[in-house]
Design an enzyme around this catalytic site. Structure first.
Site, short mmCIF file in Angstrom:
data_model
loop_
_atom_site.label_atom_id
_atom_site.label_comp_id
_atom_site.label_asym_id
_atom_site.label_seq_id
_atom_site.Cartn_x
_atom_site.Cartn_y
_atom_site.Cartn_z
N TYR A 278 0.83 -1.16 -0.19
CA TYR A 278 -0.23 0.03 -0.07
C TYR A 278 0.86 1.29 0.00
CZ TYR A 278 -2.67 3.86 1.78
OH TYR A 278 -3.32 4.95 2.34
N LYS B 81 0.86 4.28 -3.07
CA LYS B 81 0.67 5.56 -2.49
C LYS B 81 1.91 6.62 -2.88
CE LYS B 81 -2.58 6.93 -1.31
NZ LYS B 81 -3.67 7.44 -2.09
#
Length: 327
Positions: free
Chosen positions: A139, A143
């Site tokens: 994740y 990002k």
């Protein structure tokens, strides 16, 4: 202003929409399930059903928007890296393409301080902190790349916000997962329990977004957004548990032992495809100090947290009611 909010039916997106509607803005919600935002639609928000992985639909959704708030993302402690990349990077590429094609005046990207989290303690980290050599999760890596996609679009006025540890009514991730684990007797205290963290009440993030949409000095800048209260994480967790009538007597387990257990759980999950109870990322998040400097947001956005952590906790508990949170 006509504002498109991706992830508009999600936890943060709903609060951003409510804030902008209250400010008199015209709001369009991009999402997949609008069952929990009927009140926003009744108040004038326009629903637009689309998946972030649908490039053409996302690009078209930007037509007619003066600004876009890109809060939609796949946010989870574990999952196939390719899926995080597909949604978080590919989705951001689609949003940027839509903004450029349709002349959108400003993009606000919702990112995360996890992009600079190395698994070690962070104390008053600023936006100047570099990305780690090795990201703490798929994740976080996705990002960070999404941030790079936005920065590379130099013709598009943009602002990147990194809110830390969101909580509030409608959250099904942070506090609800901890509460569920404690109810089941499966929540140990990881480490000594003295680590400080910054958490952020969701309405404060919506306030920061509203400021970022118009602050001229913010163009091209990145900001950490928190409640600016460095709270002892495990004391906060125990307070919530006591208020819900759940035992706060949590067994303390050393961090190295929990990291080893989490590594085994991840290995098993890789074979079964089922999300592990713990990951090394989630263990580090619960055990390490993570505080962030918001001086830049105060100075250039005019941001000051309207609601304290204590007030946010009270509002969250009131929203949960006697039944407690929903995961």
């Amino acid at each position: 202003m006509r504002v498109l909010i991706t992830g508009g039916s999600g936890f943060l997106g709903r609060h951003i929409a409510a804030r902008l509607l209250a400010d008199g803005q015209s709001v369009r919600l991009l999402g997949r399930d609008f069952g929990e935002v009927a009140g926003l639609i009744a108040a004038g928000a326009e629903p637009l059903r689309a998946d972030l992985r649908d490039w053409a639909a996302v690009v078209e959704a930007c037509r007619g928007a003066d600004a876009v708030v890109h809060s939609g993302a796949l946010s989870a402690p574990w999952g196939p890296p390719a899926r995080f990349w597909e949604v978080n990077v590919g989705g951001t590429e689609s949003v940027v393409a839509g903004c450029l094609r349709h002349g959108v005046g400003r993009l606000v990207l919702i990112s995360s301080p996890s992009v600079i989290f190395s698994g070690r303690d962070h104390v008053a980290a600023t936006e100047a902190a570099p990305y780690p050599r090795r990201f703490s999760s798929a994740y976080a890596r996705s990002k960070a790349q999404a941030e790079q996609v936005v920065r590379a679009a130099t013709a598009l006025p943009s602002v990147i916000l990194r809110p830390k540890a969101l909580f509030g009514p409608g959250d099904r991730s942070l506090l609800p997962r901890l509460v569920a684990a404690a109810r089941a007797g499966r929540l140990p205290q990881i480490g000594a329990g003295r680590n400080l963290v910054d958490v952020t009440y969701v309405e404060n993030v919506a306030h920061a977004v509203a400021l970022a949409l118009t602050a001229q000095a913010a163009t091209g800048r990145t900001y950490h957004i928190t409640n600016d209260e460095h709270v002892p994480l495990w004391a906060l967790i125990r307070t919530v548990l006591r208020r819900l009538g759940i035992s706060d007597q949590l067994r303390a387990v050393p961090l190295p032992a929990m990291l080893a257990v989490a590594a085994l759980m991840e290995a098993r999950a890789a074979l079964t495809g089922r999300e592990p109870l713990l990951t090394r990322y989630s263990v580090a998040i619960l055990a390490r100090t993570q505080t962030y400097d918001i001086a830049a947001a105060r100075r250039e956005l005019g941001y000051a947290p309207p609601l304290s952590v204590a007030e946010g906790v009270e509002r969250t508990l009131a929203a949960w009611g006697e039944a407690g949170p929903t995961v």
